[in-house]
Every structure is written in structure tokens, then in C-alpha cells.
Design an enzyme around this catalytic site. Sequence first.
Site, PDB file in Angstrom:
ATOM      1  N   SER A 141       0.853  -1.188   0.000  1.00 28.57           N
ATOM      2  CA  SER A 141       0.000   0.000   0.000  1.00 28.57           C
ATOM      3  C   SER A 141       0.888   1.238   0.000  1.00 28.57           C
ATOM      4  O   SER A 141       2.045   1.182   0.439  1.00 28.57           O
ATOM      5  CB  SER A 141      -0.885   0.003   1.246  1.00 28.57           C
ATOM      6  OG  SER A 141      -1.517   1.253   1.441  1.00 28.57           O
ATOM      7  N   TYR A 154      -1.090  -0.711  10.571  1.00 26.58           N
ATOM      8  CA  TYR A 154      -1.378  -0.974   9.151  1.00 26.58           C
ATOM      9  C   TYR A 154      -0.191  -0.533   8.302  1.00 26.58           C
ATOM     10  O   TYR A 154       0.295  -1.277   7.444  1.00 26.58           O
ATOM     11  CB  TYR A 154      -2.646  -0.243   8.726  1.00 26.58           C
ATOM     12  CG  TYR A 154      -3.036  -0.513   7.289  1.00 26.58           C
ATOM     13  CD1 TYR A 154      -3.668  -1.704   6.944  1.00 26.58           C
ATOM     14  CD2 TYR A 154      -2.767   0.416   6.285  1.00 26.58           C
ATOM     15  CE1 TYR A 154      -4.023  -1.960   5.623  1.00 26.58           C
ATOM     16  CE2 TYR A 154      -3.115   0.160   4.973  1.00 26.58           C
ATOM     17  CZ  TYR A 154      -3.747  -1.022   4.643  1.00 26.58           C
ATOM     18  OH  TYR A 154      -4.087  -1.280   3.334  1.00 26.58           O
TER      19      TYR A 154
END
Length: 255
Positions: A141, A154
Site C-alpha cells: 500500500s 497498518y
Amino acid sequence: MFKPKSILITGASSGLGRAIALGYAEAGVTLCLTGRNEERLGETVRVAEGRGCRVLWRSLDICDAQAVQSWVDELEQETSLDLVISNAGVTGSHGIDGSVETAETAHAQIATNLGGTVNLLTAVAPYMQKRKSGRIALISSLAGMQPISDGPAYGASKAGIIAYGEAMRDHLHKWGVFVSVICPGYILTPMADQFKSWRPYEFTAEQAAEKIKKAIARKKAFYAFPWQLALSIRIGKLLPWQLRRIGNQRFNYQR
């Protein structure tokens, strides 16, 4: 053009994983799909089979290394995997009152996002090494390049995927196995919709899946998109952290 005939995809029960799976679903292709939600995974399987492809599937927890290894071993008795896409992921954040993200929440993300990636790659790589061929794509990501303060674990898990993928690409190269690391930006999925925020250049899952498919076909070592956000992150790294912090606050979740 790279045309894999046997493809394993994790996190295929919804969102980006489902879109990637259906993007490859066509006659002559064997899809090997997994996800934790058996009902939703079954829906993906039915649609894929309706497009003429063969589907081998199992609902399992990617955090369970033994379950992943056992499933890969079974699959390799049926088909030689050409392409493996590690996509399964979860997210989390701090409490709405500002309390720090709990250790349980943080560890769940790291175990699934990074740990699951490790479980999958270590299961499939030996088979590809033996054949001296194969491709592996790890879905990270943009948060792995620049985490936001509302998603520390995350971001850490996705940064770990980048580091792991870069190292494993170098290691597996001499066996003819290629590892792509792909860093999408904002994608409209049920997981992402848990936390509302400013989401510039957001893609639908189908749009993102198509870009990922093309990046894999073109043998991209590292692919970050959209380019506008990727470029802003790279430029931001050159700034003092105080200035970068001000800019990053715009991406935090709406409380």
C-alpha cells in the site's frame, strides 16, 4: 504478454481480491482462491466459474502457516502455480477517544498483512524454485511508503511487505522467480470504508485490479499508484518531519 494459466489469490472473498480474481477469470485458467468468509468466497467462485474458468478454493485463515502450507501442497498436486498474488489484509486504528491502538488490534494487522504474506510466499516459493519459473505479487500500500498517524500498525505491516518483497525478489532471481511489490492508493472497498477520510484519486476495486494485472504482466518490480500520490510521498520524504506531519493530517480518519 504474460498469460498465467494457474493463479493463486488470497483475500478473494471481497474487495480488491475479488476484483483481481474476476479480472483473471476466463476459459483455460485455473483460479485457486482463498478467503476467511466462506459465504462471500463462494459468491466469487460462482461468478468466476460462470466465466468459464476452473476454480479450486478453500476458506482458511492466512495467519495459519500450517493451513496455508497444506493447501499449497494440495494445489501443487493438481496444478503448477504460475502466479501467486498475496492480497489478504485487514486494517485498524486508535480508539475514537484518542486512546492508542491496542496491541491486539496492531498484532492482528501485522499477523494477517505481513505474516500472511510470509506464510504464503514461503509455501509457494520452493515449488517455483524447483521449476525455475513463476511470479509472485505482493500487495502492499502507499501507506507502507508513508503511514498516517491513525493507522500505525497498518502502515508498519505494509512497509514490512515492501521490505520483504524487495529482499525476496533479489534472493529468488537466480531461480527465475520474479517478485513484484505493488502499492495501491485509495480503493473503494468494504474494508477501506470502515474509516472515513479524505481519499484523493480513489479507484474502484475493478479499476485497481486492472492496473495491478497490467503491472504484473509488465513485470514491474515496484509499482505504486496513483502516480500523483506516490510522487507526493517521495517529495514529502525530503521535507522536515514537522512539515510532512502537517500535510499528513489531512489523510487522518474522520472522528
